[in-house]
Design a protein around this motif. Structure first.
Motif, PDB file in Angstrom:
ATOM      1  N   LYS A  11       0.843  -1.193   0.000  1.00 53.86           N
ATOM      2  CA  LYS A  11       0.000   0.000   0.000  1.00 53.86           C
ATOM      3  C   LYS A  11       0.884   1.250   0.000  1.00 53.86           C
ATOM      4  CE  LYS A  11      -3.876  -2.000   2.485  1.00 53.86           C
ATOM      5  NZ  LYS A  11      -4.743  -1.879   3.664  1.00 53.86           N
ATOM      6  N   PRO A  12       0.491   2.302  -0.726  1.00 57.63           N
ATOM      7  CA  PRO A  12       1.281   3.533  -0.745  1.00 57.63           C
ATOM      8  C   PRO A  12       1.445   4.164   0.643  1.00 57.63           C
ATOM      9  CG  PRO A  12      -0.313   3.567  -2.525  1.00 57.63           C
ATOM     10  CD  PRO A  12      -0.616   2.364  -1.685  1.00 57.63           C
ATOM     11  N   THR A  13       0.474   3.964   1.524  1.00 57.35           N
ATOM     12  CA  THR A  13       0.585   4.536   2.868  1.00 57.35           C
ATOM     13  C   THR A  13       1.672   3.853   3.685  1.00 57.35           C
ATOM     14  OG1 THR A  13      -1.162   3.070   3.651  1.00 57.35           O
ATOM     15  CG2 THR A  13      -1.816   5.281   2.938  1.00 57.35           C
ATOM     16  N   PHE A  19      10.095   3.948   2.162  1.00 57.58           N
ATOM     17  CA  PHE A  19      11.124   4.357   1.212  1.00 57.58           C
ATOM     18  C   PHE A  19      11.828   5.632   1.676  1.00 57.58           C
ATOM     19  CE2 PHE A  19      12.231   6.997  -2.484  1.00 57.58           C
ATOM     20  CZ  PHE A  19      13.221   6.201  -3.032  1.00 57.58           C
ATOM     21  N   LEU A  20      11.056   6.627   2.102  1.00 58.79           N
ATOM     22  CA  LEU A  20      11.650   7.884   2.557  1.00 58.79           C
ATOM     23  C   LEU A  20      12.476   7.684   3.823  1.00 58.79           C
ATOM     24  CD1 LEU A  20       8.731  10.364   1.870  1.00 58.79           C
ATOM     25  CD2 LEU A  20      10.809  10.021   0.524  1.00 58.79           C
ATOM     26  N   ILE A  25      17.777   7.378   6.504  1.00 57.71           N
ATOM     27  CA  ILE A  25      18.714   6.606   7.334  1.00 57.71           C
ATOM     28  C   ILE A  25      20.029   6.370   6.595  1.00 57.71           C
ATOM     29  CG2 ILE A  25      19.101   4.324   8.378  1.00 57.71           C
ATOM     30  CD1 ILE A  25      16.066   4.389   9.093  1.00 57.71           C
ATOM     31  N   SER A  26      19.949   6.020   5.316  1.00 59.25           N
ATOM     32  CA  SER A  26      21.189   5.788   4.571  1.00 59.25           C
ATOM     33  C   SER A  26      21.988   7.073   4.405  1.00 59.25           C
ATOM     34  CB  SER A  26      20.893   5.149   3.211  1.00 59.25           C
ATOM     35  OG  SER A  26      20.098   6.011   2.422  1.00 59.25           O
ATOM     36  N   SER A  27      21.316   8.192   4.217  1.00 58.44           N
ATOM     37  CA  SER A  27      22.011   9.477   4.131  1.00 58.44           C
ATOM     38  C   SER A  27      22.708   9.803   5.452  1.00 58.44           C
ATOM     39  CB  SER A  27      21.019  10.576   3.767  1.00 58.44           C
ATOM     40  OG  SER A  27      21.634  11.831   3.794  1.00 58.44           O
ATOM     41  N   PHE A  28      22.025   9.578   6.550  1.00 61.00           N
ATOM     42  CA  PHE A  28      22.610   9.813   7.863  1.00 61.00           C
ATOM     43  C   PHE A  28      23.844   8.934   8.078  1.00 61.00           C
ATOM     44  CE2 PHE A  28      22.848   8.784  12.421  1.00 61.00           C
ATOM     45  CZ  PHE A  28      23.076  10.058  12.927  1.00 61.00           C
TER      46      PHE A  28
END
Length: 52
Positions: A11-13, A19-20, A25-28
């Motif tokens: 579901k998109p919710t 995903f975001l 987390i990966s950026s951090f």
């Protein structure tokens, strides 16, 4: 849209926040890795002048 059938499974919710969160987390973790593995980053954040 090529991935339209994906939303039949997830579901998109649920999928969009997941995903975001994974991107954030990966950026951090990349930024933590940079700070921990460079010798000049600590001095830069404390306002020290460049040694070069």
């Amino acid at each position: 849209m090529n991935n339209a059938k994906m939303w039949l499974v997830v579901k998109p919710t649920v999928g969009i926040p997941l995903f975001l969160s994974a991107v954030a987390i990966s950026s951090f973790l990349v930024h933590v890795g940079l700070v921990m593995n460079t010798s000049w980053m600590y001095d830069y954040h404390n306002g020290a002048a460049s040694a070069e």
